[in-house]
Design a protein around this motif. Structure first.
Motif, PDB file in Angstrom:
ATOM      1  N   SER A  28       0.832  -1.200   0.000  1.00  0.00           N
ATOM      2  CA  SER A  28       0.000   0.000   0.000  1.00  0.00           C
ATOM      3  C   SER A  28       0.863   1.246   0.000  1.00  0.00           C
ATOM      4  O   SER A  28       1.901   1.275   0.656  1.00  0.00           O
ATOM      5  CB  SER A  28      -0.857   0.031   1.255  1.00  0.00           C
ATOM      6  OG  SER A  28      -1.727  -1.048   1.258  1.00  0.00           O
ATOM      7  N   GLN A  43      -8.913   1.901  -1.548  1.00  0.00           N
ATOM      8  CA  GLN A  43      -9.314   1.135  -0.370  1.00  0.00           C
ATOM      9  C   GLN A  43      -8.038   0.573   0.209  1.00  0.00           C
ATOM     10  O   GLN A  43      -7.345  -0.207  -0.453  1.00  0.00           O
ATOM     11  CB  GLN A  43     -10.247  -0.011  -0.762  1.00  0.00           C
ATOM     12  CG  GLN A  43     -11.650   0.459  -1.073  1.00  0.00           C
ATOM     13  CD  GLN A  43     -12.428  -0.625  -1.791  1.00  0.00           C
ATOM     14  OE1 GLN A  43     -12.045  -1.082  -2.857  1.00  0.00           O
ATOM     15  NE2 GLN A  43     -13.514  -1.048  -1.175  1.00  0.00           N
ATOM     16  N   LYS A  44      -7.737   0.988   1.422  1.00  0.00           N
ATOM     17  CA  LYS A  44      -6.449   0.636   2.034  1.00  0.00           C
ATOM     18  C   LYS A  44      -6.167  -0.857   1.948  1.00  0.00           C
ATOM     19  O   LYS A  44      -7.032  -1.683   2.223  1.00  0.00           O
ATOM     20  CB  LYS A  44      -6.445   1.089   3.493  1.00  0.00           C
ATOM     21  CG  LYS A  44      -5.063   0.996   4.122  1.00  0.00           C
ATOM     22  CD  LYS A  44      -5.091   1.586   5.517  1.00  0.00           C
ATOM     23  CE  LYS A  44      -3.853   1.211   6.296  1.00  0.00           C
ATOM     24  NZ  LYS A  44      -2.576   1.609   5.719  1.00  0.00           N
ATOM     25  N   ASP A  45      -4.951  -1.182   1.579  1.00  0.00           N
ATOM     26  CA  ASP A  45      -4.471  -2.569   1.481  1.00  0.00           C
ATOM     27  C   ASP A  45      -5.240  -3.421   0.473  1.00  0.00           C
ATOM     28  O   ASP A  45      -5.087  -4.634   0.454  1.00  0.00           O
ATOM     29  CB  ASP A  45      -4.512  -3.288   2.845  1.00  0.00           C
ATOM     30  CG  ASP A  45      -3.435  -2.773   3.790  1.00  0.00           C
ATOM     31  OD1 ASP A  45      -2.495  -2.129   3.296  1.00  0.00           O
ATOM     32  OD2 ASP A  45      -3.537  -3.015   5.001  1.00  0.00           O
ATOM     33  N   ALA A  46      -6.087  -2.811  -0.342  1.00  0.00           N
ATOM     34  CA  ALA A  46      -6.865  -3.624  -1.281  1.00  0.00           C
ATOM     35  C   ALA A  46      -6.674  -3.158  -2.725  1.00  0.00           C
ATOM     36  O   ALA A  46      -6.112  -3.875  -3.539  1.00  0.00           O
ATOM     37  CB  ALA A  46      -8.333  -3.603  -0.898  1.00  0.00           C
ATOM     38  N   VAL A  47      -7.128  -1.969  -3.022  1.00  0.00           N
ATOM     39  CA  VAL A  47      -7.125  -1.556  -4.432  1.00  0.00           C
ATOM     40  C   VAL A  47      -7.046  -0.034  -4.564  1.00  0.00           C
ATOM     41  O   VAL A  47      -7.557   0.704  -3.725  1.00  0.00           O
ATOM     42  CB  VAL A  47      -8.375  -2.155  -5.140  1.00  0.00           C
ATOM     43  CG1 VAL A  47      -9.644  -1.730  -4.462  1.00  0.00           C
ATOM     44  CG2 VAL A  47      -8.432  -1.801  -6.608  1.00  0.00           C
ATOM     45  N   ILE A  71      -5.705   0.107 -12.545  1.00  0.00           N
ATOM     46  CA  ILE A  71      -6.071  -0.417 -11.223  1.00  0.00           C
ATOM     47  C   ILE A  71      -4.852  -1.057 -10.588  1.00  0.00           C
ATOM     48  O   ILE A  71      -4.182  -1.857 -11.226  1.00  0.00           O
ATOM     49  CB  ILE A  71      -7.212  -1.461 -11.347  1.00  0.00           C
ATOM     50  CG1 ILE A  71      -8.433  -0.833 -12.005  1.00  0.00           C
ATOM     51  CG2 ILE A  71      -7.564  -2.040  -9.984  1.00  0.00           C
ATOM     52  CD1 ILE A  71      -9.557  -1.808 -12.278  1.00  0.00           C
ATOM     53  N   ALA A  94      -3.956  -3.628  -7.884  1.00  0.00           N
ATOM     54  CA  ALA A  94      -4.486  -4.648  -6.971  1.00  0.00           C
ATOM     55  C   ALA A  94      -3.365  -4.971  -5.989  1.00  0.00           C
ATOM     56  O   ALA A  94      -2.379  -5.594  -6.361  1.00  0.00           O
ATOM     57  CB  ALA A  94      -4.901  -5.886  -7.739  1.00  0.00           C
ATOM     58  N   ILE A  95      -3.510  -4.523  -4.758  1.00  0.00           N
ATOM     59  CA  ILE A  95      -2.412  -4.642  -3.790  1.00  0.00           C
ATOM     60  C   ILE A  95      -2.300  -6.089  -3.321  1.00  0.00           C
ATOM     61  O   ILE A  95      -3.239  -6.639  -2.757  1.00  0.00           O
ATOM     62  CB  ILE A  95      -2.636  -3.671  -2.615  1.00  0.00           C
ATOM     63  CG1 ILE A  95      -2.634  -2.241  -3.161  1.00  0.00           C
ATOM     64  CG2 ILE A  95      -1.567  -3.849  -1.539  1.00  0.00           C
ATOM     65  CD1 ILE A  95      -3.217  -1.222  -2.227  1.00  0.00           C
ATOM     66  N   THR A  96      -1.167  -6.699  -3.611  1.00  0.00           N
ATOM     67  CA  THR A  96      -0.964  -8.134  -3.374  1.00  0.00           C
ATOM     68  C   THR A  96       0.428  -8.343  -2.782  1.00  0.00           C
ATOM     69  O   THR A  96       1.399  -8.458  -3.523  1.00  0.00           O
ATOM     70  CB  THR A  96      -1.086  -8.898  -4.719  1.00  0.00           C
ATOM     71  OG1 THR A  96      -2.241  -8.429  -5.415  1.00  0.00           O
ATOM     72  CG2 THR A  96      -1.176 -10.384  -4.507  1.00  0.00           C
ATOM     73  N   PRO A  97       0.525  -8.390  -1.454  1.00  0.00           N
ATOM     74  CA  PRO A  97       1.858  -8.381  -0.838  1.00  0.00           C
ATOM     75  C   PRO A  97       2.703  -9.634  -1.099  1.00  0.00           C
ATOM     76  O   PRO A  97       3.923  -9.537  -1.124  1.00  0.00           O
ATOM     77  CB  PRO A  97       1.563  -8.280   0.664  1.00  0.00           C
ATOM     78  CG  PRO A  97       0.112  -8.023   0.806  1.00  0.00           C
ATOM     79  CD  PRO A  97      -0.553  -8.322  -0.471  1.00  0.00           C
ATOM     80  N   ASP A  98       2.081 -10.785  -1.319  1.00  0.00           N
ATOM     81  CA  ASP A  98       2.875 -12.009  -1.456  1.00  0.00           C
ATOM     82  C   ASP A  98       3.263 -12.254  -2.916  1.00  0.00           C
ATOM     83  O   ASP A  98       2.407 -12.287  -3.800  1.00  0.00           O
ATOM     84  CB  ASP A  98       2.076 -13.195  -0.917  1.00  0.00           C
ATOM     85  CG  ASP A  98       2.917 -14.440  -0.884  1.00  0.00           C
ATOM     86  OD1 ASP A  98       3.706 -14.576   0.061  1.00  0.00           O
ATOM     87  OD2 ASP A  98       2.837 -15.261  -1.822  1.00  0.00           O
TER      88      ASP A  98
END
Lengths: 529, 335
Positions: free
Chosen positions: A32, A213-217, A237, A239-243
């Motif tokens: 994020s 949207q925090k930690d999401a998108v 867009i 798409a927040i994906t930490p892994d």
């Protein structure tokens, strides 16, 4: 395509993922953003989400290079003595609008002055908003460097400097130098919501901010009023994906078009997969082992050289970087101008190293190697790297003890001039200028601070000082090339590696260019049907 | 019953103060200074350090800082995140619904499967079903969450394509947060297929997060049931010819519920605070990942505020569990 149709198509294509909607580019990002006002932060993840899609700068880096192009400034002029820089601003540039704000005027000199004044002037009402610490502004020495900024007319701004500084033009293309709207700032201050500047960003960039949207998108829409080349997709867009493994799965499943930072272990599989495209480039960084050149016997250049010859860098690249790195011989990366390819690296030769130590009368040498506790692009696993070095050094009879501290402690303690041991550390470039590596990391001013080798060589330093005030790039390059030769002869560091940056994407992604300065930029990326 | 509730509520006060103090001091006890961490490799000068320290108030004595924090908390002010510069309270409540939604689903999943599994295993003690079930439960309990999640993603999302890889809803659906609960918001949005997409996105994370509680509940139910089934009154019930279904389902299960409810109550705490790995892998925007990120950045206000809020939630759940004991076992409520 109408919204209704898009949604119906979306329903149909749920299992096929986003590939059906060619107008939205989905980027699987690694984390994020801290906020959307780039000047408040220092993280690349934040800049990807703010500085690149939403804002413009007076000058811009040409994507894929460290070359500086005109941005919101159409042209600039540096005075003879190098102390004044005059920017001619672009006319007819519009700021974005949102629910709370519609601009009533075009971009002009007031916006430029506001964008910098808030960072340097404690009396500016925005100086303390959002806990402003302006770290990048300070770390690029802007408070000392910029004496004043003057508005000559609506489209001419003059920066008065305290000294000639060649990298200044490139600094203006950096993320902290993003240009914000003064009109928006004033309106939000009046409304009592100045933090909106950071939460609901308004810029002049190729995309407008839609929602986060925090930690999401994070969602962006194309700015159809953009002054330059308009974006190729209707919406962008994140798409927040930490892994990293999950990002890869998402690209395979078509839930994302493009992703950053794959696991090094996955890269080979990605290259073998025909439905995936992998791009690579050396990162603008360097990982090194800095000896303390003020402490015996490491004040002896031959001892340092012997240790350098004992390190098997190829195994480090294979084991620690798992192939996603390149052996470093110079303190600056190969994508940077003035990189001296003629320099020869110390060859890996334990026998010669042993003999060299014996010649210097050094026996039973023991050395502490500091291993960073965190993962960095220039060093994905410092502990493992230190262990390999420990084994290498044992072969020449040097006893290595590995030490580590918590990251903040590590950075602090490693600055000490009487520090015991050699430090593993690295650097990622800010503005693509060699001065940003050589002067920061190896200049005499940095002893006791960022110069972890505590190394001050007058000849080397003189070349840097001379290059800093020249504005001709080829003359500067010559001086930096000579400086690199001195560096290699004096061996304050063992230069270890430059990381290789990978970008993984689906074949329908068009026009993506890996940017050497590290940002992920989608302004001119499209999707084939 | 009222006295019982009041006495339980009174224990809230010292626990609350204790949690405030612990959350405040623990993060500060960690080595590492937030200002130095923020500056990273670039570093900062001593003057700049002093300036920032004063700006954040870290140069004042620790007891002054604690006092300000405590008075702030009592007035509902948890401070502002050091990193995002937003109020901790806002951040927490923007993310908490996601964690709650996932935790509730995982809880339902583990209870709905775990209770009957435990009862059936107990009734069939020593038989094949019992052994198979308990071995599976042991595997479930010892499975590394990270590996389990990736395995499910690769099989169900990658190979079979049945479920989405990660996230809360397909990116094609866009509607503003109303409640923060995706299942509710997706229905409220009125967009076709949004609810279905939200449900599909919940399947894998629910299974992953619910696996350990499921194993624990199944094992606990089995052993509690076994104990109760050996009691005299069960033998009496059997002797007077009561149907096995009635004996197991009503007499035995109800009495076996006390330890099971305790385990369920404890699991809720684990779920709320321990969804970290699940949230990270499935890109689930909840509080677990938020807390971990904040610890690494030494974001004091977020860590202490977040811990406090989570602790309060767990305390409320434990209180509820205590109440439930009273409902199930009248002996407790009279005490």
């Amino acid at each position: 395509m109408s919204l209704k149709y898009t949604l119906a198509a979306g329903l149909l294509m749920t299992t096929l993922g986003v590939s059906a909607s060619a107008q939205s580019l989905v980027y699987c990002s690694e984390g994020s953003p801290e906020g959307f006002d780039p000047a408040l932060y220092t993280a690349g993840t934040t800049f990807d989400a703010s500085s690149h899609p939403l804002y413009d700068h007076l000058t811009e880096f040409k994507v894929g290079t460290t070359e500086v192009l005109p941005g919101l400034a159409e042209s600039w002029e540096v005075s003879e003595d190098g102390m004044t820089v005059t920017f001619k601003l672009r006319e007819g540039v519009q700021f974005h609008a949102n629910d709370q704000f519609t601009p009533t005027r075009d971009f002009n000199a007031d916006d430029v002055i506001f964008s910098f004044d808030r960072q340097g002037n404690p009396d500016n009402p925005y100086n303390q908003v959002s806990g402003g610490t302006w770290e990048y502004f300070s770390s690029m020495s802007m408070p000392d460097l910029v004496e004043s900024i003057e508005k000559v007319d609506d489209y001419t701004v003059v920066f008065n400097l305290t000294r000639p500084e060649a990298p200044f033009i490139a600094n203006m293309a950096m993320d902290f130098a993003s240009i914000l709207s003064k009109e928006y700032a004033d309106a939000m201050m009046e409304a009592g919501t100045p933090e909106m500047l950071n939460q609901q960003p308004i810029g002049t960039g190729p995309f407008t901010f839609q929602a986060y949207q925090k930690d999401a998108v994070i969602r962006y829409l194309r700015n159809d009023e953009y002054w330059g080349d308009k974006a190729k997709v209707e919406s962008l867009i994140f798409a927040i994906t930490p892994d990293a493994s999950v990002r890869y799965q998402k690209v395979q499943a078509g839930e994302c078009h493009i992703m950053a930072y794959p696991n090094p272990a996955d890269v080979q599989a990605m290259k073998d997969d025909e439905s995936i495209v992998v791009m690579e480039q050396e990162g603008l960084n360097v990982g090194y082992l800095a000896y303390n050149t003020k402490v015996a016997p490491f004040d002896n250049v031959n001892v340092r050289k012997a240790l350098n010859m004992a390190i098997d860098k190829q195994s480090i690249i294979d084991v620690v970087f798992q192939g996603s790195g390149q052996i470093a011989k110079n303190p600056i990366p190969p994508t940077m101008w003035s990189y001296n390819d003629a320099v020869e690296d110390d060859a890996y030769d334990p026998e010669a190293a042993k003999a060299m130590l014996a010649e210097e009368g050094v026996e039973d040498l023991s050395l502490k190697i500091w291993a960073m506790p965190v993962q960095r692009p220039y060093n994905p696993n410092a502990r493992r790297m230190a262990e390999l070095m420990q084994a290498d050094m044992a072969k020449i009879g040097v006893d290595v003890e590995i030490v580590s501290y918590e990251w903040g402690e590590y950075l602090e303690r490693s600055k000490a001039e009487d520090r015991d041991g050699a430090v593993l550390l690295g650097w990622t470039g800010d503005n693509g200028d060699p001065d940003n590596f050589l002067a920061v990391l190896l200049g005499c001013d940095g002893v006791g601070a960022a110069n972890r080798a505590q190394w001050c060589n007058e000849e080397f330093d003189a070349k840097l000082q001379e290059a800093k005030v020249l504005s001709d790039q080829s003359e500067r390059a010559k001086l930096y090339e000579e400086a690199q030769v001195i560096f290699k002869e004096e061996a304050p560091w063992a230069t270890i590696a430059h990381s290789v940056v990978y970008m993984t994407m689906r074949p329908e992604v068009e026009g993506y260019v890996v940017h050497p300065l590290g940002g992920h930029i989608f302004n001119q990326v499209g999707l084939s049907q | 019953m009222l006295n019982y509730v009041l006495s339980r509520l009174l224990t809230f006060i010292p626990t609350f103060i204790g949690v405030t103090l612990i959350s405040f001091s623990f993060i500060r006890a960690l080595p590492g200074d937030p200002i130095v961490v923020m500056a990273g490799e670039r570093g900062l000068s001593a003057e700049r350090y002093a300036e920032l320290s004063a700006q954040f108030g870290y140069d004042r004595p620790i007891y002054v800082q604690f006092w300000e924090y405590l008075t702030g908390v009592l007035q509902g002010d948890l401070g502002t995140s050091f990193v995002t510069k937003r109020p901790v309270w806002d951040e927490f409540f923007a993310l908490f619904p996601a964690t709650l939604e996932l935790s509730v689903c995982a809880m339902i999943f583990s209870i709905v499967l775990g209770l009957p599994a435990g009862v059936i295993a107990a009734v069939n003690r020593g038989k094949f079903f019992d052994r198979a079930l308990m071995s599976t439960a042991l595997v479930g309990y010892s499975m590394p969450i990270f590996w389990w999640a990736l395995l499910l993603i690769i099989v169900f999302s990658g190979n079979l394509g049945w479920t989405p890889v990660s996230g809360r809803i397909d990116l094609l659906y866009y509607f503003p947060d109303a409640t923060g609960f995706m299942l509710i918001d997706s229905i409220a949005s009125g967009q076709d297929g949004a609810f279905r997409s939200a449900v599909l996105h919940l399947v894998l994370p629910t299974i992953v997060l619910g696996t350990i509680p499921l194993a624990v509940i199944a094992r606990q139910t089995r052993s509690a049931m076994l104990e109760v089934l050996g009691e005299d009154y069960i033998r009496t019930a059997r002797a007077k010819g009561m149907s096995p279904g009635r004996i197991n389902g009503i007499h035995a299960l109800r009495n076996a519920m006390i330890p099971v409810i305790t385990v369920i109550g404890l699991s809720v705490g684990t779920l709320l605070a321990g969804a970290i790995l699940t949230e990270t892998i499935f890109s689930w925007p909840g509080i677990g990942k938020w807390m971990v990120d904040s610890i690494f950045r030494r974001d004091y206000p977020v860590v202490q505020g977040g811990l406090l809020l989570i602790a309060v939630m767990v305390m409320v759940v434990n209180l509820t569990v205590d109440m439930l004991y009273g409902v199930i076992n009248p002996k407790i409520r009279k005490r």
